[in-house]
Design a protein around this motif. Structure first.
Motif, PDB file in Angstrom:
ATOM      1  N   MET A  78       0.827  -0.926   0.199  1.00  0.00           N
ATOM      2  CA  MET A  78      -0.151  -0.068   0.207  1.00  0.00           C
ATOM      3  C   MET A  78       1.274   0.780   0.165  1.00  0.00           C
ATOM      4  N   GLY A  79       0.651   2.703  -1.178  1.00  0.00           N
ATOM      5  CA  GLY A  79       1.669   3.789  -0.728  1.00  0.00           C
ATOM      6  C   GLY A  79       0.975   4.381   0.381  1.00  0.00           C
ATOM      7  N   ARG A  80       1.621   5.526  -0.030  1.00  0.00           N
ATOM      8  CA  ARG A  80       1.920   6.583   1.045  1.00  0.00           C
ATOM      9  C   ARG A  80       0.320   7.031   1.238  1.00  0.00           C
ATOM     10  N   LEU A  81      -0.730   7.527   2.201  1.00  0.00           N
ATOM     11  CA  LEU A  81      -1.622   7.938   2.562  1.00  0.00           C
ATOM     12  C   LEU A  81      -1.851   9.547   2.424  1.00  0.00           C
ATOM     13  N   PHE A  82      -1.531  10.552   1.226  1.00  0.00           N
ATOM     14  CA  PHE A  82      -1.352  11.433   1.701  1.00  0.00           C
ATOM     15  C   PHE A  82      -3.646  11.987   2.328  1.00  0.00           C
ATOM     16  N   VAL A  83      -3.629  13.193   2.686  1.00  0.00           N
ATOM     17  CA  VAL A  83      -4.063  13.462   3.617  1.00  0.00           C
ATOM     18  C   VAL A  83      -4.722  15.127   3.391  1.00  0.00           C
ATOM     19  N   VAL A  84      -5.900  15.524   2.675  1.00  0.00           N
ATOM     20  CA  VAL A  84      -6.286  17.620   2.736  1.00  0.00           C
ATOM     21  C   VAL A  84      -6.868  17.798   3.716  1.00  0.00           C
ATOM     22  N   ASN A  85      -6.127  18.998   4.847  1.00  0.00           N
ATOM     23  CA  ASN A  85      -6.251  19.217   5.868  1.00  0.00           C
ATOM     24  C   ASN A  85      -7.325  20.877   5.387  1.00  0.00           C
ATOM     25  N   LEU A  86      -8.532  20.509   5.420  1.00  0.00           N
ATOM     26  CA  LEU A  86      -8.890  21.373   5.203  1.00  0.00           C
ATOM     27  C   LEU A  86      -9.164  22.650   6.727  1.00  0.00           C
ATOM     28  N   GLU A  87      -9.412  24.085   5.377  1.00  0.00           N
ATOM     29  CA  GLU A  87     -10.040  25.519   6.508  1.00  0.00           C
ATOM     30  C   GLU A  87     -10.919  25.656   5.972  1.00  0.00           C
ATOM     31  N   GLY A  88     -11.892  26.382   7.177  1.00  0.00           N
ATOM     32  CA  GLY A  88     -12.580  26.783   7.423  1.00  0.00           C
ATOM     33  C   GLY A  88     -14.259  25.514   8.364  1.00  0.00           C
ATOM     34  N   LYS A  89     -15.572  25.771   7.758  1.00  0.00           N
ATOM     35  CA  LYS A  89     -16.507  25.127   8.535  1.00  0.00           C
ATOM     36  C   LYS A  89     -16.270  23.829   8.112  1.00  0.00           C
ATOM     37  N   ILE A  90     -15.543  23.113   8.503  1.00  0.00           N
ATOM     38  CA  ILE A  90     -15.501  21.381   7.805  1.00  0.00           C
ATOM     39  C   ILE A  90     -16.502  20.584   8.659  1.00  0.00           C
ATOM     40  N   TYR A  91     -16.819  19.377   7.530  1.00  0.00           N
ATOM     41  CA  TYR A  91     -17.080  18.060   8.090  1.00  0.00           C
ATOM     42  C   TYR A  91     -16.158  17.100   7.919  1.00  0.00           C
ATOM     43  N   SER A  92     -16.126  16.354   9.259  1.00  0.00           N
ATOM     44  CA  SER A  92     -15.141  15.009   9.604  1.00  0.00           C
ATOM     45  C   SER A  92     -15.895  14.267   9.665  1.00  0.00           C
ATOM     46  N   CYS A  93     -15.439  12.968   9.405  1.00  0.00           N
ATOM     47  CA  CYS A  93     -15.956  12.118  10.037  1.00  0.00           C
ATOM     48  C   CYS A  93     -15.845  11.322  11.140  1.00  0.00           C
ATOM     49  N   LYS A  94     -16.691  11.143  12.101  1.00  0.00           N
ATOM     50  CA  LYS A  94     -16.612  10.552  12.964  1.00  0.00           C
ATOM     51  C   LYS A  94     -16.549   9.956  13.343  1.00  0.00           C
ATOM     52  N   TYR A  95     -15.852   9.048  13.467  1.00  0.00           N
ATOM     53  CA  TYR A  95     -14.929   8.058  13.873  1.00  0.00           C
ATOM     54  C   TYR A  95     -13.157   8.689  13.507  1.00  0.00           C
TER      55      TYR A  95
END
Length: 129
Positions: free
Chosen positions: A1-18
């Motif tokens: 499995m490759g490297r995971l790049f996660v985008v971090n958002l700025e402002g009013k965000i919805y995120s995974c509850k888990y």
């Protein structure tokens, strides 16, 4: 499995509850009047940090749609679905957009939406937009 790049958002965000991985900005909401099997759901122009599952045809309240489940890249949980195509002309506006189920995400203020008891099994989307 490759490297995971996660985008971090700025402002009013919805995120995974888990796992709290950022998923969408509140400014990208198209409609808050969608329904899923688990209750309320929101239609977004853009979601990030997700992967697509298998494409399949589903009969929803507004007709037949070709959709794929979307999974959080942080924890692998199903957080909603993406519309690939709509079979009815009046539903074409949904194509390429994604739905996040409110019971599976935290809102911009950190709130969590709990599943309502009156949510009906088998509902997938709403006619109201």
């Amino acid at each position: 499995m490759g490297r995971l790049f996660v985008v971090n958002l700025e402002g009013k965000i919805y995120s995974c509850k888990y796992c709290r991985t950022h998923l969408a900005l509140s400014e990208d909401i198209v409609s808050k009047s969608f329904q899923s099997r688990h209750g309320k759901a929101y239609l977004f122009n853009t979601v990030v940090n997700t992967t697509l599952g298998e494409t399949e045809d589903r009969l929803m309240m507004t007709g037949m749609h070709t959709v794929a489940d979307i999974f959080c890249v942080g924890c692998g949980s199903i957080v909603g679905w993406k519309y690939k195509s709509a079979h009815e002309k009046s539903q074409k506006y949904k194509e390429g957009k994604s739905v996040l189920e409110r019971c599976k995400v935290f809102g911009p203020d950190g709130s969590n939406y709990w599943v309502a008891r009156e949510a009906r099994i088998g509902e997938s989307d709403s006619d109201d937009v």
